[in-house]
Design a protein around this motif. Structure first.
Motif, mmCIF file in Angstrom:
data_model
loop_
_atom_site.group_PDB
_atom_site.id
_atom_site.type_symbol
_atom_site.label_atom_id
_atom_site.label_comp_id
_atom_site.label_asym_id
_atom_site.label_seq_id
_atom_site.Cartn_x
_atom_site.Cartn_y
_atom_site.Cartn_z
ATOM 1 N N LEU A 267 32.427 59.490 -17.512
ATOM 2 C CA LEU A 267 32.551 57.946 -17.503
ATOM 3 C C LEU A 267 33.313 57.174 -16.286
ATOM 4 O O LEU A 267 32.831 56.241 -15.910
ATOM 5 C CB LEU A 267 33.316 57.611 -18.979
ATOM 6 N N ALA A 268 34.316 58.012 -15.962
ATOM 7 C CA ALA A 268 35.135 57.351 -14.820
ATOM 8 C C ALA A 268 34.228 57.306 -13.561
ATOM 9 O O ALA A 268 34.193 56.262 -12.835
ATOM 10 C CB ALA A 268 36.438 58.214 -14.537
ATOM 11 N N THR A 269 33.442 58.346 -13.269
ATOM 12 C CA THR A 269 32.726 58.323 -12.035
ATOM 13 C C THR A 269 31.569 57.092 -12.074
ATOM 14 O O THR A 269 31.150 56.526 -11.267
ATOM 15 C CB THR A 269 32.040 59.540 -11.771
ATOM 16 N N HIS A 270 31.085 57.012 -13.288
ATOM 17 C CA HIS A 270 29.911 56.302 -13.553
ATOM 18 C C HIS A 270 30.159 54.901 -13.533
ATOM 19 O O HIS A 270 29.878 53.937 -12.685
ATOM 20 C CB HIS A 270 29.356 56.368 -15.007
ATOM 21 N N LYS A 271 31.521 54.658 -14.079
ATOM 22 C CA LYS A 271 32.233 53.097 -13.918
ATOM 23 C C LYS A 271 32.629 52.942 -12.385
ATOM 24 O O LYS A 271 32.401 51.544 -12.247
ATOM 25 C CB LYS A 271 33.503 53.248 -14.689
ATOM 26 N N HIS A 272 32.973 53.889 -11.787
ATOM 27 C CA HIS A 272 33.533 53.677 -10.125
ATOM 28 C C HIS A 272 32.395 53.210 -9.488
ATOM 29 O O HIS A 272 32.278 52.160 -8.684
ATOM 30 C CB HIS A 272 34.153 54.713 -9.921
ATOM 31 N N PHE A 273 31.074 53.907 -9.566
ATOM 32 C CA PHE A 273 30.141 53.765 -8.909
ATOM 33 C C PHE A 273 29.299 52.413 -8.841
ATOM 34 O O PHE A 273 29.088 51.697 -8.022
ATOM 35 C CB PHE A 273 28.849 54.664 -9.109
ATOM 36 N N HIS A 274 29.370 51.682 -10.151
ATOM 37 C CA HIS A 274 28.851 50.515 -10.399
ATOM 38 C C HIS A 274 29.797 49.435 -9.968
ATOM 39 O O HIS A 274 29.315 48.100 -9.708
ATOM 40 C CB HIS A 274 28.260 50.253 -11.678
ATOM 41 N N GLU A 275 31.105 49.507 -10.128
ATOM 42 C CA GLU A 275 32.147 48.452 -9.893
ATOM 43 C C GLU A 275 32.238 48.363 -8.318
ATOM 44 O O GLU A 275 32.449 47.240 -7.774
ATOM 45 C CB GLU A 275 33.180 48.704 -10.743
ATOM 46 N N GLN A 276 32.180 49.489 -7.714
ATOM 47 C CA GLN A 276 32.638 49.618 -6.196
ATOM 48 C C GLN A 276 31.208 49.060 -5.442
ATOM 49 O O GLN A 276 31.232 48.702 -4.182
ATOM 50 C CB GLN A 276 32.843 50.780 -5.767
ATOM 51 N N ASP A 277 30.040 49.252 -6.133
ATOM 52 C CA ASP A 277 28.786 48.830 -5.304
ATOM 53 C C ASP A 277 27.969 47.927 -6.306
ATOM 54 O O ASP A 277 26.799 48.420 -6.870
ATOM 55 C CB ASP A 277 28.100 49.989 -4.761
ATOM 56 N N PRO A 278 28.301 46.725 -6.348
ATOM 57 C CA PRO A 278 27.456 45.757 -7.355
ATOM 58 C C PRO A 278 26.205 45.075 -6.524
ATOM 59 O O PRO A 278 25.722 44.242 -7.288
ATOM 60 C CB PRO A 278 28.606 44.809 -7.599
ATOM 61 N N GLY A 279 25.767 45.830 -5.412
ATOM 62 C CA GLY A 279 24.830 45.199 -4.866
ATOM 63 C C GLY A 279 23.358 45.395 -5.401
ATOM 64 O O GLY A 279 22.471 44.663 -5.014
ATOM 65 N N TRP A 280 23.342 46.314 -6.230
ATOM 66 C CA TRP A 280 21.996 46.713 -6.933
ATOM 67 C C TRP A 280 21.649 45.475 -7.894
ATOM 68 O O TRP A 280 22.432 44.978 -8.882
ATOM 69 C CB TRP A 280 21.804 47.967 -7.897
ATOM 70 N N LEU A 281 20.437 44.789 -7.662
ATOM 71 C CA LEU A 281 20.018 43.564 -8.354
ATOM 72 C C LEU A 281 18.770 43.707 -9.146
ATOM 73 O O LEU A 281 17.676 44.345 -8.256
ATOM 74 C CB LEU A 281 20.276 42.335 -7.657
ATOM 75 N N SER A 282 18.358 43.161 -10.030
ATOM 76 C CA SER A 282 17.049 43.043 -10.691
ATOM 77 C C SER A 282 16.855 41.655 -10.948
ATOM 78 O O SER A 282 17.521 40.815 -11.234
ATOM 79 C CB SER A 282 17.099 43.740 -11.789
ATOM 80 N N PHE A 283 15.438 41.150 -10.583
ATOM 81 C CA PHE A 283 15.222 40.157 -10.878
ATOM 82 C C PHE A 283 13.535 39.996 -11.407
ATOM 83 O O PHE A 283 12.981 40.961 -11.002
ATOM 84 C CB PHE A 283 15.351 38.960 -9.878
ATOM 85 N N THR A 284 13.147 39.161 -12.057
ATOM 86 C CA THR A 284 11.701 38.807 -12.830
ATOM 87 C C THR A 284 11.063 37.804 -12.262
ATOM 88 O O THR A 284 11.652 36.769 -12.193
ATOM 89 C CB THR A 284 11.664 38.913 -14.308
#
Length: 377
Positions: A267-284
């Protein structure tokens, strides 16, 4: 008393297969094949997507069995089993309550998620009495791997390479997908690249025509202490060839699985990856106008070249009497085909999901409007 304590403990735990892989690797297509060739297995599928429209779940529902042999549930946000997610554990406990009707659970993670979060929560006090991890499968877009798309770089490429490598490191089995037309030297090169990135991966399998033998996906029992492990692999040769090898045979050896000790990404690695790199975006983007399939394909490809779009997918209406169109794009490779889902069902409007690294929604919408001659917003 917790809801998990109210569940019947008498039956053996339900095996769970976690399917991971980067955006557009073909996870959903492989799952559709497994569902169709499930034999007598009663399956439950949890589908996690990064985006507000559940395209993958809709595709799988085209094969959903009316007699209840296949149960499908969408989890709409891209990070199940991690952080403040309040859906995953209740969804799994609901499946546990129906244990007598389920033989196997498959969980497809988002293309932007690490499977380690799901793997760790499966060991929690709430879920461990009812479920056991069967295996984690990582699906790879082999042509992209050979093109160097997952090599370390900058910006989107660096983020892609990091997540791709971490997904492989979590896997027991790597499935080389989209390999039709590739020759043995290319397959051997792909294997070498996977081994260099994740040397502890146990098995590599080949998926010709996006098909994986169900015996190589379900019932592997790689995480059951003391269980007999199936030692097999697909030799890098002609489609359909199979061989059985000893566990200690050189290039296919791996770590022993009697738990998750070998996997360090929790969980710590998972959390760190997405908090440190929030640039992944999705839109419709949506349109109410009928679409021409070829013009739309060219527009989506152009948008993916102009912006850092790594994945595009959706259902499109082509006219009142025309079948729905399915759009599948991985970077600038875009296919628009007739949807083979429910006959005669046409979407009321077109919806396309775009996933990328700091993409401009405005610019993508503008390109679609200009190149299709219709309004997208």
């Amino acid at each position: 008393m917790s809801s998990s304590q109210n569940l019947p403990p008498a039956l053996p735990p339900i095996p769970v297969t976690v399917v991971t892989g980067f955006l557009g690797t073909g996870k959903t297509t492989l799952l559709r094949g497994l569902v169709r060739r499930r034999q007598a297995r009663r399956l439950a599928l949890l589908i996690n997507e990064f985006g507000e429209v559940a395209i993958d779940g809709a595709l799988l529902r085209a094969d959903e069995d009316a007699q209840g042999q296949v149960q499908i549930q969408d989890l709409s946000h891209g990070l199940i089993a991690y952080g403040d997610d309040a859906q995953f554990v209740p969804a799994m406990l609901a499946l546990a309550a129906r244990r007598a009707q389920i033989d196997h659970v498959l969980i497809e993670t988002s293309g932007l998620a690490l499977p380690s979060a799901v793997m760790e929560v499966l060991q929690s006090e709430q879920l461990a009495p009812h479920f056991v991890l069967d295996a984690t499968l990582a699906v790879v877009d082999t042509p992209l791997l050979l093109e160097g798309a997952f090599d370390a770089g900058v910006d989107a490429l660096a983020a892609t390479a990091l997540l791709f490598r971490q997904q492989l490191e979590c896997a027991d089995v790597v499935v080389l997908n989209k390999i039709d037309g590739l020759q043995e030297p290319e397959l051997l090169q792909a294997e070498q690249r996977v081994r260099a990135l994740a040397p502890n991966v146990r098995f590599l399998e080949l998926a010709y025509d996006a098909r994986l033998d169900i015996r190589l996906a379900l019932g592997l029992r790689l995480h059951q202490a003391g269980a007999a492990v199936h030692h097999h692999y697909t030799p890098m040769g002609m489609p359909g060839e199979r061989a059985t090898v000893a566990a200690d045979q050189g290039r296919f050896n791996g770590h022993a699985h009697s738990g998750l000790g070998a996997h360090s990404h929790g969980l710590a690695t998972h959390k760190h990856f997405h908090e440190q790199d929030p640039g992944w975006l999705s839109f419709t983007l949506r349109s109410d106008a009928p679409q021409d399939g070829e013009r739309l394909r060219e527009a989506v490809a152009a948008a993916s070249q102009a912006e850092p779009i790594l994945r595009a997918k959706g259902f499109v209406q082509a006219g009142a009497d025309a079948p729905a169109l399915l759009v599948q794009g991985v970077r600038a490779r875009v296919a628009v085909v007739n949807d083979d889902g429910e006959p005669g069902k046409t979407p009321a409007r077109s919806e396309l999901v775009f996933i990328g690294y700091h993409p401009s929604r405005t610019r993508v919408a503008q390109l679609l409007c200009e190149m299709t001659g219709t309004e997208w917003k």
